[in-house]
Scaffold this active site. Structure first.
Site, PDB file in Angstrom:
ATOM      1  CD  GLU A 143      -2.867   2.667   5.761  1.00 45.73           C
ATOM      2  OE1 GLU A 143      -3.667   3.317   5.274  1.00 45.73           O
ATOM      3  OE2 GLU A 143      -2.892   2.765   6.683  1.00 45.73           O
ATOM      4  CG  ASP A 144       1.332   4.673   5.269  1.00 46.27           C
ATOM      5  OD1 ASP A 144       0.419   4.487   4.380  1.00 46.27           O
ATOM      6  OD2 ASP A 144       1.314   5.389   5.950  1.00 46.27           O
TER       7      ASP A 144
END
Length: 748
Positions: free
Chosen positions: A93-94
């Site tokens: 996600e990051d």
């Protein structure tokens, strides 16, 4: 993400390594097979991926995955696969890494869990979480294919709640509300009581800081008094336990702050009137699991010798454990200060499982085994919870019927919208749910981009696209593909346009069939066929024939032949001669000899021997002991009992006098069903009062309850098991005394 802290790089590195070492030490002391290499690899991979990124608190971001992995390992009890997934849960996600990168490095299973966590983070608990909370909870409850996704997400949420102070107030409020609404109830369902309690209290602390502070202060203030009361209560029990030779722990467990506040809000009472905010807990050591039950009941016996037992508040979760594995014996006794005290009796093993859920399963498992096999057994338990939920398991959501969750699925539209449908719903159900026009023109569906027929059964989590064609027309056979009431209703409405053609077709088929068999096509003939096929009218008969639901067979012709007991059939027709039970009241023609073993000159005693009655109750009037009744001897020498004022009985008396026998109830040897109709002015709590009166005060068994309210007037119909009319009369009298009840009477 935010500004750096003042810590030097060396100090930060030491802090990270110390946190990781704590995680590793906890894992090494567990019963899991040791797979340190892959955990080390996941840690180094995540540390490098999150390098230079900081949390809002200012600490290095990698501290968060380490903390989540520590919770996963030490507080939930999962193994290396889950620890790795927890360490990697924010990487996709990051950072620039993909799920494929994770799979290449760590294998398919870890990658699947990370992918599941990424989906939840982005699409389910994102900005629209509040609006879609109901659907999300249902989705979570159906995601039992790999429960680790949910468990790691819960660990992630727990750590976020523990560090929520660094977030701005608006974010605190949103996250706390979401936690209380979704995560805390789910933790309870999964048997993670300690996590559930902490999540509730942390959410309460941020949502209602003043109330939290006030209750916290009150607990501190009242602690000396409560300790004194508990000491007086516990002293004689300790003496008894010591004499039993037990090694035990006996302490008072104060209710969590949120539970106390909720009780105060629900019952509109101040803190001083919350008398049961602590429970006593006895946890005894027991090396042999087989002795646990016996010791629990021995302790029960000793306590009830000392204190008065509350008869309705004993809970035996030992003989019948909760679906989440919870075992204990709960009793409530009158304490020395005149207040009821709940005492929870558990072995050490039971206590660990109650507090830590899955973590305790690891501690007490026998022998060594792969994480997968142990997890699979636990997953089965979770599935059992979903199939057989307990009504009181999620107290915060007590208005939600959890059994619905197990019978529902949640699917996605191509735009990501969530649609909730009953289990076994098809593509066609979804089409009609979206719109009637989409349903009537549906030709197929695409599930996860694969073409499927409209009869395809959907699975929870499917992404579904409905394909339509203007040339498509609805077909009656579609109904067998539908499980939703909405779908069936909309389909039938669409089919009505074609109904006339089907009716004409059916009428022509029936006319031709009758003519072929030399049967006159008259109104009388049609009426007799309508009666024999048990349809409401001729139009429905023609429709069902035209729709191939009724076959034109010799059976129809048989119904047209003169019947030997046609007279009685005509008498009974207005009173429901469709039902099988009504035929029990039917007699053969009067010329048939009456049953020779019944003396018609004597009173027939209605009695029950060995659970078998020597009579049948007529379904038209439902007589019970105490009613004035008569008996009708049917063709099987059975006495069918009618109320004296029953219209069917009056017709039988007039036409079949020789088959009537005088009857008398012998004894109250059985229970009977009676229907009570209640009407009155609707108000808050009236139903609760009625149920309490019937079930508790009068100890009458309720078998069915049907309630409706309209513009301030309520109607209630209930079936109760009673012995005779005296009980019914008394019940109706008592019900009329309930405030708001205008009438209460028995109906036939």
């Amino acid at each position: 993400m935010t500004e750096a802290t003042n810590e030097s790089p060396q100090r930060e590195e030491q802090m990270i390594e110390a946190a990781y070492q704590n995680l590793l030490n906890g894992y090494l002391s567990s019963n899991h097979r040791k797979k340190v290499e892959i955990i080390e690899k996941a840690f180094r991979f995540a540390k490098e991926a999150h390098k230079g990124i900081r949390r809002r608190s200012g600490e290095p971001y990698i501290m968060h995955p380490i903390a989540v992995a520590t919770i996963v390992s030490q507080e939930i009890g999962l193994g290396s696969t889950s620890i790795c997934a927890a360490l990697l849960h924010d990487v996709v996600e990051d950072t620039d890494y993909t799920v494929e990168d994770i799979e290449a490095q760590f294998g398919k299973k870890i990658a699947q869990i990370v992918e599941g966590l990424t989906k939840i983070s982005g699409g389910i608990f994102g900005t629209h979480a509040s609006a879609q909370a109901e659907n999300f909870r249902k989705l979570l409850l159906t995601m039992s294919s790999d429960i680790r996704v949910i468990l790691i997400k819960m660990a992630d949420r727990l750590h976020n709640m523990r560090t929520l102070a660094s977030m701005p107030p608006n974010k605190q409020y949103k996250i706390a509300g979401e936690t209380l609404y979704i995560y805390a109830p789910l933790a309870h369902r999964l048997g993670l009581f300690a996590i559930k309690t902490e999540l509730e209290d942390l959410s309460f602390k941020y949502e209602h800081p003043e109330a939290y502070k006030a209750i916290d202060e009150q607990i501190e203030k009242s602690a000396p008094h409560n300790q004194e009361v508990f000491a007086r209560f516990a002293a004689p029990i300790r003496e008894r336990l010591d004499k039993m030779g037990l090694k035990y722990e006996f302490k008072a467990r104060v209710k969590n702050r949120y539970s106390i506040w909720k009780k105060m809000e629900t019952k509109h009472i101040p803190f001083s009137e919350v008398y049961d905010f602590y429970a006593a807990r006895i946890v005894f050591e027991c090396p042999n699991e087989a002795d646990e039950k016996r010791i629990c009941w021995n302790i029960y016996s000793e306590i009830t010798d000392l204190y008065r037992l509350h008869p309705d508040r004993t809970r035996d979760w030992i003989s019948t454990p909760k679906a989440n594995g919870y075992r204990a014996l709960h009793i409530t006794v009158m304490g020395p200060d005149g207040n009821w005290v709940e005492v929870q009796i558990r072995s050490r093993r039971m206590d660990d499982i109650a507090e830590r859920g899955f973590a305790a399963h690891w501690k007490y498992k026998i022998g060594e085994g792969e994480e997968e096999s142990e997890l699979q057994a636990w997953l089965q338990t979770i599935e059992d919870i979903l199939k057989n939920p307990e009504p009181n398991a999620v107290d915060f959501l007590d208005t939600i019927k959890l059994n619905l969750f197990a019978r529902e699925i949640v699917v996605f539209t191509p735009k990501g919208e969530l649609i909730t449908l009953p289990n076994d719903s098809t593509v066609l159900d979804l089409a009609f749910t979206l719109h009637t026009e989409i349903g009537t023109h549906c030709i197929a569906g695409k599930i996860n981009h694969k073409l499927v027929p409209l009869s395809y059964k959907l699975q929870s989590g499917d992404q579904v696209e409905v394909l339509t064609s203007k040339s498509q027309q609805p077909s009656p056979e579609w109904e067998k593909y539908l499980v939703t009431a909405k779908g069936k209703t909309r389909l039938r409405a669409a089919l009505r346009h074609n109904r006339r053609k089907v009716i004409d077709k059916g009428q022509a088929q029936l006319t031709a069939f009758l003519e072929q068999n030399n049967v006159p096509v008259t109104n009388e003939t049609m009426t007799r066929i309508v009666g024999s096929e048990r349809v409401p009218n001729k139009e429905e008969l023609f429709y069902m024939i035209g729709n191939n639901e009724i076959a034109l067979s010799p059976q129809i012709l048989k119904a047209l032949r003169p019947a030997s007991h046609g007279i009685l059939n005509r008498l009974m027709r207005p009173f429901g001669n469709r039902s099988k039970q009504a035929h029990d009241t039917a007699a053969p023609e009067p010329a048939t000899l009456p049953a020779h073993d019944i003396d018609y000159k004597k009173v027939y005693e209605l009695k029950t021997v060995d659970g078998k009655p020597n009579y049948k109750l007529a379904p038209c009037c439902h007589p019970i002991p105490g009613d004035d009744v008569l008996g009708f001897v049917n063709d099987n020498n059975e006495v069918v009992v009618h109320k004296m004022d029953c219209e069917t009985a009056n017709r039988l008396k007039a036409s079949f006098g020789p088959r009537i026998v005088q009857c008398r109830w012998e004894t109250k040897s059985a229970t009977f069903m009676a229907t009570i109709a209640i009407e009155g002015i609707d108000r808050m709590g009236i139903l609760q009062e009625i149920i309490y009166l019937i079930s508790t005060n009068l100890a009458i068994n309720i078998r069915r309850l049907d309630v409706s309210a309209d513009e301030g007037v309520f109607h209630c119909e209930l079936d109760v098991l009673i012995e005779d009319t005296e009980v019914v009369t008394n019940l109706c009298k008592r019900l009329k005394k309930v405030k708001g009840v205008n009438s209460a009477s028995r109906v036939s």
